[in-house]
Design a protein around this motif. Structure first.
Motif, short mmCIF file in Angstrom:
data_model
loop_
_atom_site.label_atom_id
_atom_site.label_comp_id
_atom_site.label_asym_id
_atom_site.label_seq_id
_atom_site.Cartn_x
_atom_site.Cartn_y
_atom_site.Cartn_z
N VAL A 55 -17.51 9.76 -16.11
CA VAL A 55 -18.63 9.98 -15.19
C VAL A 55 -19.02 8.69 -14.47
O VAL A 55 -19.19 8.68 -13.25
CB VAL A 55 -19.83 10.57 -15.94
N ARG A 61 -17.26 14.31 -10.89
CA ARG A 61 -18.37 15.17 -10.48
C ARG A 61 -18.01 16.65 -10.56
O ARG A 61 -18.86 17.50 -10.31
CB ARG A 61 -18.81 14.84 -9.05
N LEU A 80 -19.10 17.41 -21.54
CA LEU A 80 -19.38 17.27 -20.10
C LEU A 80 -20.37 18.32 -19.61
O LEU A 80 -20.96 18.16 -18.55
CB LEU A 80 -18.09 17.33 -19.29
N VAL A 83 -23.84 17.07 -18.89
CA VAL A 83 -24.04 16.09 -17.82
C VAL A 83 -24.45 16.84 -16.55
O VAL A 83 -23.64 17.54 -15.95
CB VAL A 83 -22.75 15.28 -17.57
N ASP A 85 -24.87 16.02 -13.52
CA ASP A 85 -24.20 15.66 -12.26
C ASP A 85 -22.79 16.21 -12.16
O ASP A 85 -22.14 16.04 -11.11
CB ASP A 85 -24.14 14.13 -12.11
N VAL A 86 -22.29 16.84 -13.21
CA VAL A 86 -20.92 17.35 -13.21
C VAL A 86 -20.94 18.87 -13.07
O VAL A 86 -21.48 19.57 -13.91
CB VAL A 86 -20.16 16.95 -14.48
#
Length: 276
Positions: A55, A61, A80, A83, A85-86
């Motif tokens: 990341v 992303r 992930l 997260v 932003d992903v």
């Protein structure tokens, strides 16, 4: 294992078959750009350091997940997923016995209720194309993805054109379903046939570790231990034959993409993602 980049391999604690599609030669004398699209095996066992490197270091992303709904539910949420932003996108290349409009919204606690009937029959990449009985089973499987799930093959490529940062394409082993989507991506970028084949065959270098990793998961263990390592090992001839058949039947991967709605503008956008 300390996470280091060795050539195109991205060495992580929690994966075995992660590599960058950057650094490959193109037919016009250029090279594909690093840090744009990665390919990988399952991401469920990434360590905290792995997530940080992907990341923060790579700028990941987007995750393109090619597994079935059953695989995703059985394996559970990977690190992930925490997260924000992903972005996670799901494009199964196998027939689905059930339907989830948003598989990533389904909680692990619902697995017992939500697994599609007959999920085990479509868990692993054994889908085959009709009318190609004379071809090797792996070739038939790959043609099956293109014949039966062209919508999701194109959907995965379309999603790759729109990512705001780096993307990773993955399935379970990162060799079959991932191999087909990455082969088409590289063809769009102008990577020649023989280099696409060589990229596909790289998984053979780490096949022992990959089989051992999958054998440790209850989801994949039976398939891993019921066949020898050689049967799981990708052969260059397999991808070579698939690309040759695309040449003969569709004028190449680009012709196949045009015929299935992934036209010149979208191809240009994907090419720009993979080229400087």
């Amino acid at each position: 294992m300390t996470s280091t980049r060795t050539g195109r391999w991205v060495r992580l604690d929690g994966t075995t078959n992660t590599r960058d599609l950057g650094g490959l030669p193109t037919s016009d004398g250029g090279r594909t750009a690093a840090g744009r699209i990665l390919r990988s095996d399952n991401l469920q066992t990434l360590s905290g350091d792995d997530v940080e490197r992907l990341v923060r270091g790579v700028g990941l992303r987007q995750v393109i997940d090619l597994r079935t709904t059953a695989e995703i539910l059985l394996e559970g949420r990977g690190p992930l997923r925490r997260v924000p932003d992903v972005e996670h996108r799901h494009f199964s290349l196998l027939p689905e016995r059930g339907h989830h409009t948003d598989v990533f919204a389904v909680e692990e606690d619902d697995v017992a209720l939500d697994l599609p009937a007959g999920w085990a029959e479509s868990l692993l990449p054994r889908q085959v194309a009709e009318h190609d009985e004379g071809e090797h089973p792996a070739v038939r499987s790959y043609l099956g993805y293109l014949g039966h799930r062209a919508d999701n093959v194109v959907g995965a490529l379309r999603a790759l054109t729109r990512a705001p940062g780096a993307s990773v394409v993955h399935c379970a082993a990162g060799k079959d379903r991932t191999g087909v989507v990455c082969a088409l991506s590289l063809a769009v970028a102008g990577v020649p046939h023989e280099e696409i084949v060589a990229d596909y065959a790289m998984t053979a270098e780490i096949i022992d570790a990959l089989v051992a990793k999958l054998a440790a998961s209850p989801t994949y263990a039976d398939d891993m231990v019921s066949r020898d390592v050689a049967s799981h090992t990708p052969r260059a001839e397999t991808m070579d034959r698939v690309l040759t058949l695309l040449d003969e039947r569709h004028g190449g991967p680009i012709g196949w993409l045009h015929a299935h709605g992934f036209g010149a503008d979208e191809q240009a956008a994907l090419r720009a993602r993979l080229r400087d």
